[in-house]
Design an enzyme around this catalytic site. Structure first.
Site, PDB file in Angstrom:
ATOM      1  N   HIS A 199      -2.131  -4.943-100.285  1.00  0.00           N
ATOM      2  CA  HIS A 199      -3.291  -4.250-100.851  1.00  0.00           C
ATOM      3  C   HIS A 199      -3.996  -5.212-101.809  1.00  0.00           C
ATOM      4  O   HIS A 199      -3.617  -6.401-101.905  1.00  0.00           O
ATOM      5  CB  HIS A 199      -2.860  -2.952-101.547  1.00  0.00           C
ATOM      6  CG  HIS A 199      -1.719  -3.137-102.515  1.00  0.00           C
ATOM      7  ND1 HIS A 199      -1.827  -3.898-103.653  1.00  0.00           N
ATOM      8  CD2 HIS A 199      -0.439  -2.679-102.499  1.00  0.00           C
ATOM      9  CE1 HIS A 199      -0.677  -3.879-104.304  1.00  0.00           C
ATOM     10  NE2 HIS A 199       0.196  -3.151-103.615  1.00  0.00           N
TER      11      HIS A 199
ATOM     12  N   HIS B 273      -1.894  -7.507-104.096  1.00  0.00           N
ATOM     13  CA  HIS B 273      -1.381  -8.719-103.450  1.00  0.00           C
ATOM     14  C   HIS B 273      -2.517  -9.729-103.239  1.00  0.00           C
ATOM     15  O   HIS B 273      -2.340 -10.934-103.422  1.00  0.00           O
ATOM     16  CB  HIS B 273      -0.767  -8.377-102.090  1.00  0.00           C
ATOM     17  CG  HIS B 273       0.385  -7.424-102.135  1.00  0.00           C
ATOM     18  ND1 HIS B 273       0.309  -6.135-101.677  1.00  0.00           N
ATOM     19  CD2 HIS B 273       1.654  -7.572-102.602  1.00  0.00           C
ATOM     20  CE1 HIS B 273       1.470  -5.529-101.824  1.00  0.00           C
ATOM     21  NE2 HIS B 273       2.311  -6.378-102.392  1.00  0.00           N
TER      22      HIS B 273
ATOM     23  N   LYS C  63       2.293  -6.076-112.512  1.00  0.00           N
ATOM     24  CA  LYS C  63       2.629  -4.700-112.111  1.00  0.00           C
ATOM     25  C   LYS C  63       4.144  -4.471-112.244  1.00  0.00           C
ATOM     26  O   LYS C  63       4.597  -3.446-112.728  1.00  0.00           O
ATOM     27  CB  LYS C  63       2.168  -4.476-110.672  1.00  0.00           C
ATOM     28  CG  LYS C  63       2.829  -3.352-109.909  1.00  0.00           C
ATOM     29  CD  LYS C  63       2.336  -2.023-110.371  1.00  0.00           C
ATOM     30  CE  LYS C  63       2.722  -0.853-109.517  1.00  0.00           C
ATOM     31  NZ  LYS C  63       4.095  -0.819-109.065  1.00  0.00           N
TER      32      LYS C  63
ATOM     33  N   SER D 222       2.367  -0.461-102.764  1.00  0.00           N
ATOM     34  CA  SER D 222       2.529  -0.168-101.330  1.00  0.00           C
ATOM     35  C   SER D 222       3.045   1.247-101.127  1.00  0.00           C
ATOM     36  O   SER D 222       2.798   1.858-100.088  1.00  0.00           O
ATOM     37  CB  SER D 222       3.500  -1.169-100.700  1.00  0.00           C
ATOM     38  OG  SER D 222       3.052  -2.490-100.931  1.00  0.00           O
ATOM     39  N   ARG D 223       3.776   1.771-102.121  1.00  0.00           N
ATOM     40  CA  ARG D 223       4.351   3.120-101.979  1.00  0.00           C
ATOM     41  C   ARG D 223       3.322   4.235-102.203  1.00  0.00           C
ATOM     42  O   ARG D 223       3.610   5.393-101.938  1.00  0.00           O
ATOM     43  CB  ARG D 223       5.499   3.316-102.963  1.00  0.00           C
ATOM     44  CG  ARG D 223       6.740   2.494-102.640  1.00  0.00           C
ATOM     45  CD  ARG D 223       7.844   2.787-103.646  1.00  0.00           C
ATOM     46  NE  ARG D 223       9.058   2.027-103.391  1.00  0.00           N
ATOM     47  CZ  ARG D 223       9.292   0.788-103.827  1.00  0.00           C
ATOM     48  NH1 ARG D 223       8.388   0.152-104.537  1.00  0.00           N
ATOM     49  NH2 ARG D 223      10.437   0.186-103.557  1.00  0.00           N
TER      50      ARG D 223
HETATM   51  P1  AMP Z   1       5.784  -6.165-103.529  1.00  0.00           P
HETATM   52  O1  AMP Z   1       5.231  -6.423-102.172  1.00  0.00           O
HETATM   53  O2  AMP Z   1       5.563  -4.791-104.016  1.00  0.00           O
HETATM   54  O3  AMP Z   1       7.199  -6.660-103.679  1.00  0.00           O
HETATM   55  O4  AMP Z   1       4.924  -7.073-104.513  1.00  0.00           O
HETATM   56  C1  AMP Z   1       4.742  -8.450-104.273  1.00  0.00           C
HETATM   57  C2  AMP Z   1       4.059  -9.041-105.470  1.00  0.00           C
HETATM   58  O5  AMP Z   1       2.797  -8.408-105.653  1.00  0.00           O
HETATM   59  C3  AMP Z   1       4.846  -8.842-106.770  1.00  0.00           C
HETATM   60  O6  AMP Z   1       4.741 -10.016-107.558  1.00  0.00           O
HETATM   61  C4  AMP Z   1       4.139  -7.677-107.402  1.00  0.00           C
HETATM   62  O7  AMP Z   1       4.248  -7.651-108.807  1.00  0.00           O
HETATM   63  C5  AMP Z   1       2.710  -7.938-106.982  1.00  0.00           C
HETATM   64  N1  AMP Z   1       1.931  -6.697-107.050  1.00  0.00           N
HETATM   65  C6  AMP Z   1       2.204  -5.523-106.445  1.00  0.00           C
HETATM   66  N2  AMP Z   1       1.300  -4.579-106.812  1.00  0.00           N
HETATM   67  C7  AMP Z   1       0.438  -5.186-107.679  1.00  0.00           C
HETATM   68  C8  AMP Z   1      -0.693  -4.752-108.422  1.00  0.00           C
HETATM   69  N3  AMP Z   1      -1.131  -3.486-108.369  1.00  0.00           N
HETATM   70  N4  AMP Z   1      -1.318  -5.632-109.213  1.00  0.00           N
HETATM   71  C9  AMP Z   1      -0.866  -6.922-109.303  1.00  0.00           C
HETATM   72  N5  AMP Z   1       0.190  -7.391-108.629  1.00  0.00           N
HETATM   73  C10 AMP Z   1       0.846  -6.542-107.827  1.00  0.00           C
END
Ligand code: AMP
Length: 281
Positions: free
Chosen positions: A34, A37, A150, A187-188
């Protein structure tokens, strides 16, 4: 943009770039990408010559098996987003590539940092996070790695890991990105029903109330307490924690001092979806 599944294939691709001293920026994710990312990818694009994105839903960091099996997967749109953000390499390993035959996490004890808040509520979560990031860092060998604020406690844990084991990798923390209504992108979020969204937004509102108290030099301790009480009394919200902390050590702030690098943090389950959020004070 190249898409690579195997560790050896990735190494073969990266080796000539390493020999030329090309600066590699790495963005590890679990996919279902999203705008949060995308902002990490954009920052990586501006700061590094070669951008590597990994998409890997890491089984060892899920303390709840149904969360793992329900984790969204949207590979085609993810690749589209990666392409539009100028990613050079997408690494899409399978569990076997990372863990071999048994997906086990190594234990990482960074004192209270890995024991409080997310460490306490999600037993073993940081063991899984550190294990996968350690393996990915060893595979990709980047100069820089980009993580979102985040997941603020995760960022602090990764900074600790890098200090101990990867001192040459610069960890770049990137700002938290929100939807237009204020909900922290995750993502959730696709699992939150329409009627649950209004309750989910209460988390951000409560964080903003504490930030406002900090801005106006009001008693931050009582703002934390009042907002924690309001959230815990909301029947649509199962509050796990609400506090004001030092964003590096995750020690709870004492008294009414708001030092630099302080954050209000929250975790709660809303409509069956566990959400975390934070706000810089
Ligand atoms: P995830 O795919 O949820 O494991 O996240 C991958 C990376 O994207 C991690 O470093 C998260 O902190 C970052 N991330 C996820 N959501 C956000 C957001 N809303 N704003 C900034 N970074 C994010």
């Amino acid at each position: 943009m190249v898409v690579i599944h195997g560790k050896r294939e990735l190494d073969d691709f990266l080796q000539p770039h390493r020999l030329k001293g090309i600066n590699v920026g790495f963005v590890p994710t679990m996919g279902a990408l999203h705008a949060g990312h995308a902002s990490l990818l954009r920052q990586a694009r501006t700061e590094s010559k070669l951008v590597v994105l990994s998409i890997f839903v890491n089984p060892t960091q899920f303390n709840d098996s149904s969360d793992y099996s329900n984790y969204p997967s949207t590979i085609e749109p993810d690749l589209e987003l990666a392409r539009s953000e100028g990613v050079d390499v997408v690494f899409l390993p399978e569990v076997k590539n990372i863990y071999g035959d048994s997906a086990h996490a190594e234990t990482s004890d960074y004192g209270s940092l890995t024991r409080v808040f997310e460490g306490e509520k999600r037993t073993g979560h940081f063991d899984g996070v550190v294990t996968v990031v350690r393996r990915l860092f060893n595979i990709v060998q980047p100069q820089m790695a980009f993580f979102g604020e985040k997941d603020l406690q995760q960022l602090a844990v990764i900074r600790h890991l890098a200090r101990l084991e990867f001192p040459s990798i610069r960890i770049v923390g990137c700002p938290l990105i929100r939807d237009a209504d204020g909900l922290a992108l995750s993502s959730r979020n696709v699992r939150i029903p329409k009627e649950g969204r209004v309750h989910a937004l209460k988390l951000h509102e409560a964080l903003l109330n504490v930030a406002q108290a900090a801005d106006t030099q009001n008693s931050i301790g009582s703002a934390v307490e009042a907002n924690r009480k309001a959230l815990s009394e909301n029947e649509h919200i199962q509050l796990e924690y609400f506090d004001a902390v030092n964003g590096e050590s995750f020690e709870v702030l004492k008294g009414n001092e708001v030092p630099k690098g302080a954050f209000a943090i929250v975790a709660a389950v809303v409509s069956g979806v566990r959400l975390i959020d934070n706000c810089r004070l």
